[in-house]
Write a protein that holds these residues in place. Sequence first.
Motif, PDB file in Angstrom:
ATOM      1  N   PHE B 282       0.842  -1.193   0.000  1.00 53.40           N
ATOM      2  CA  PHE B 282       0.000   0.000   0.000  1.00 53.40           C
ATOM      3  C   PHE B 282       0.877   1.243   0.000  1.00 53.40           C
ATOM      4  O   PHE B 282       2.036   1.201   0.412  1.00 53.40           O
ATOM      5  CB  PHE B 282      -0.964   0.007   1.200  1.00 53.40           C
ATOM      6  N   ILE B 283       0.323   2.296  -0.501  1.00 58.04           N
ATOM      7  CA  ILE B 283       0.984   3.600  -0.554  1.00 58.04           C
ATOM      8  C   ILE B 283       0.019   4.565   0.113  1.00 58.04           C
ATOM      9  O   ILE B 283      -1.151   4.638  -0.251  1.00 58.04           O
ATOM     10  CB  ILE B 283       1.226   4.024  -2.018  1.00 58.04           C
ATOM     11  N   ILE B 284       0.502   5.285   1.091  1.00 56.04           N
ATOM     12  CA  ILE B 284      -0.411   6.052   1.928  1.00 56.04           C
ATOM     13  C   ILE B 284      -1.155   7.129   1.161  1.00 56.04           C
ATOM     14  O   ILE B 284      -2.280   7.499   1.514  1.00 56.04           O
ATOM     15  CB  ILE B 284       0.336   6.619   3.162  1.00 56.04           C
ATOM     16  N   PHE B 285      -0.580   7.605   0.058  1.00 60.76           N
ATOM     17  CA  PHE B 285      -1.250   8.667  -0.703  1.00 60.76           C
ATOM     18  C   PHE B 285      -2.643   8.246  -1.162  1.00 60.76           C
ATOM     19  O   PHE B 285      -3.510   9.085  -1.345  1.00 60.76           O
ATOM     20  CB  PHE B 285      -0.389   9.084  -1.901  1.00 60.76           C
ATOM     21  N   ASP B 286      -2.838   6.937  -1.342  1.00 62.27           N
ATOM     22  CA  ASP B 286      -4.150   6.463  -1.777  1.00 62.27           C
ATOM     23  C   ASP B 286      -5.246   6.717  -0.743  1.00 62.27           C
ATOM     24  O   ASP B 286      -6.432   6.658  -1.073  1.00 62.27           O
ATOM     25  CB  ASP B 286      -4.108   4.948  -2.049  1.00 62.27           C
ATOM     26  N   TYR B 287      -4.849   6.940   0.512  1.00 64.18           N
ATOM     27  CA  TYR B 287      -5.844   6.991   1.589  1.00 64.18           C
ATOM     28  C   TYR B 287      -6.223   8.398   2.030  1.00 64.18           C
ATOM     29  O   TYR B 287      -7.152   8.556   2.815  1.00 64.18           O
ATOM     30  CB  TYR B 287      -5.318   6.237   2.816  1.00 64.18           C
ATOM     31  N   TYR B 288      -5.483   9.421   1.598  1.00 67.98           N
ATOM     32  CA  TYR B 288      -5.702  10.755   2.176  1.00 67.98           C
ATOM     33  C   TYR B 288      -7.130  11.258   1.991  1.00 67.98           C
ATOM     34  O   TYR B 288      -7.740  11.772   2.925  1.00 67.98           O
ATOM     35  CB  TYR B 288      -4.693  11.763   1.613  1.00 67.98           C
ATOM     36  N   ASP B 289      -7.664  11.118   0.790  1.00 70.02           N
ATOM     37  CA  ASP B 289      -8.996  11.681   0.539  1.00 70.02           C
ATOM     38  C   ASP B 289     -10.045  11.122   1.491  1.00 70.02           C
ATOM     39  O   ASP B 289     -10.893  11.855   1.989  1.00 70.02           O
ATOM     40  CB  ASP B 289      -9.435  11.362  -0.904  1.00 70.02           C
ATOM     41  N   GLN B 290      -9.974   9.845   1.731  1.00 71.58           N
ATOM     42  CA  GLN B 290     -11.052   9.192   2.469  1.00 71.58           C
ATOM     43  C   GLN B 290     -10.828   9.135   3.975  1.00 71.58           C
ATOM     44  O   GLN B 290     -11.784   9.167   4.737  1.00 71.58           O
ATOM     45  CB  GLN B 290     -11.212   7.737   1.966  1.00 71.58           C
TER      46      GLN B 290
END
Lengths: 344, 344
Positions: B282-290
Motif C-alpha cells: 500500500f501507498i499512503i497517498f491512496d488513503y488521504y482523501d477518504q
Amino acid sequence: MTQSKHNNRHIVLHSRPHGAPDASTFALRDGAVPAPAAGQLLLRTVYLSLDPYMRGRISDAPSYAAPVELGAVMVGATVSRVEASRHPDYAPGDLVLGYSGWQDYALSDGEGLSKLAADMAQPSAALGVLGMTGFTAYMGLLDIGQPQAGDTVVVAAASGAVGSIVGQIAKLKGCRVVGIAGGADKCSHVVDELGFDACIDHRGADLPGRLAAACPDGIDVYFENVGGAVFDAVLPLLKVGARVPVCGLVAHYNDTALPAGPDRTGLLTRALLTKRIKMQGFIIFDYYDQRYGEFVAQMNIWLKAGQIRFREDVVDGLEHAPQAFTGLLAGKNFGKLVVRLADR
Amino acid sequence: MTQSKHNNRHIVLHSRPHGAPDASTFALRDGAVPAPAAGQLLLRTVYLSLDPYMRGRISDAPSYAAPVELGAVMVGATVSRVEASRHPDYAPGDLVLGYSGWQDYALSDGEGLSKLAADMAQPSAALGVLGMTGFTAYMGLLDIGQPQAGDTVVVAAASGAVGSIVGQIAKLKGCRVVGIAGGADKCSHVVDELGFDACIDHRGADLPGRLAAACPDGIDVYFENVGGAVFDAVLPLLKVGARVPVCGLVAHYNDTALPAGPDRTGLLTRALLTKRIKMQGFIIFDYYDQRYGEFVAQMNIWLKAGQIRFREDVVDGLEHAPQAFTGLLAGKNFGKLVVRLADR
C-alpha cells in the motif's frame, strides 16, 4: 482379482514420490466389500475426482491438510450410488457426493455426504463445475480477485477445471479475459468454445512478449494456479492495485529443490509495494459454510442459460487413476479430470 | 554563502547512486530567495521530513512516483512558516504543512498546504505521528492488517517513525506485540517506553530462533517495512490467515543486484497458498482523501490521553540532511528523523 461386487479394489499410497509420482507411488489392492452396520450406507463409487491438490496430500511437507499415510487409501471426492442402506435418509440407487477416495466401495454414516438430484443430467459435474473446482473458481475470482467491468483478467491453466470457469465468470462480469494454456488445441477451445478474448500457448517462444501483446493495458487480476514461468511473465504486467488470488502452483508441485538463483523474492515484494498489489492465498474449504449455497444456485442459473460451458476429461477404470493423475500434474488432461468406475 | 534571509540554500540531486547514497549524490546550492506574486506565499522551511521512500525518488527505476530529475531540488514534506503572503488565506507567521523539499525557502500558491494550529506544541509532529508516517502506520495496520484482540503482531523497524506507531496501535487493539529493532538501546525503548511485549535485536545471532521463541503461537500480522533477513525469519512463523501489509522494504533500497540463489519466490507463494496469507502493498497517498481526517482525530485523542508516545531524531541544519538521510537507510536514526532548518 478384477472388479466385482465382491471385491473392493482400492488404491493406496505406496511410497512418497521424490519429484513426479511414478509407478511405485501408488498400488492397487483387492479387499473385501464391507457390510453396512446400523446407521451406515454402502457406497459404490461411480466417479472419482482427480485434482492437483492431491500432490500435496502424498507429500509429508507441512501443508493445510494432513498427508495421506503410507498404505492408506488415497483420498478424493466421489460421486457414488447407494448400494445398500441401513440409514433412514438414504435408499439404494440414491446418488451422493462424498469423499470415498480411490476405491470401488466405501462405508459411510452419512456425515459429509450430500444427495444429488435423481434426475441430474451429468452427475460428474458435482465434482467439477458444480463442485469443488467450480466453487474454487467462483470464490477466488469474485471474493479475492474482485473483477470490475473493463478489467483485464489473466487466467493460467485456462482449459482446466478451475481456469475455464474463472475466465467465463470474468467474461460475465464484463472483463477482457486472456487465458494461458498448453498447446494449440487447448487455446482454440478456450477462445472458440469458452469465449475468452485471447489465449496464449505457454509452450511457444517468448511467452512474456506474447502475453504483453495480448494485455496492452496491463493486468488487473491474475488468477494464479500455476506459478513458475507463467507467473514470471505476468508479474511485470500487473497494474497498480492488481489482485492475485493464489489458488494453486502446479508448476512447483513436483519440485525437488528450489530453482537456481538469483533470489527474486525481493523483486516480488517490491512489485507488491510499488504497485499496491494484493496477493492472497485461499483454500476453498474455508468458504463452504458461508457461500456454497449461493454458488450452486448461481452456477445452475448460468449453466441453464448456456452462459457457462464445461468440458470433462473422463478416464475409464480405477486402475488408470494413477497414470491419469500423473498426467494431470504434467498438463496432459483437457478439462476436468474424472475417473469413471461404474455406471450411475 | 551561508544561511540568510537573502540566500535560498537548496539541495539538489547531483547524481543517481549505485547502491547507498554518498557524498556525490546530493549537492548544496545557493539561490535567490524568490518573491511571491499575487496569490502566492513565501514559505520559510522550519522542519524537513526525511523518509525512506526518498530512496525510490532518487532512482530512475519505475515506481509509484516519478523520480527527482538530476539537478532538481530534492522533494520532501515540510513544516514552514509563512514569511510573506499575497494570498488571502495566509498571514505571515502562520505555520503550514507542505511539500517544499530540501530548501530554505519556497513559493506556494496554497495548493496542497494545510494550516497548522498556531498553538501546536510540537509542529514537527505534523511530519510524523500526526502526519504521513503515523497515517501510514494507522492505515496499514488497521485497513490491511486487521488486527484482532489476542493476535500476535510483529513489527519490524520497531523504534522507527512508522513501526513505533504500528506497535502502539496494535497494543491499543489488544494484541500481543513483538518488535524487531537494531541494537539494545532501541529494543529497551520499544519495550520500556512504547509498551511492546517484547523486542528482538536483529543484529544478534539466530534471529529466526529468537523470534520464534518470542512468538510461541505464531504470527497473525506482520507489518513489513524492512524485508531481507527479517522477513526470512518471519515467514515460517506466519499463521493460517495471516495478513502482511507491505509498507516498505528498506533492507533492499540500496541493493545493486538481486541476492544470490536459490530463488525462493516459489517458497513465498507456496506459503501464501497453504496458509491463506494475504500480502498487500500500500501507498499512503491512496488513503488521504477518504481517511486522513478520521486518522488525525483519532491520533489526537490517543496523544492527549498519553496512549501513544513518539520519539523524534532531530538533526540541525539543512546541510546535514544528506548525511542524515544516508544514515536513515542504514538504521542509524532513533525515532522519526527530521531536519530543523529554522526556529518556528
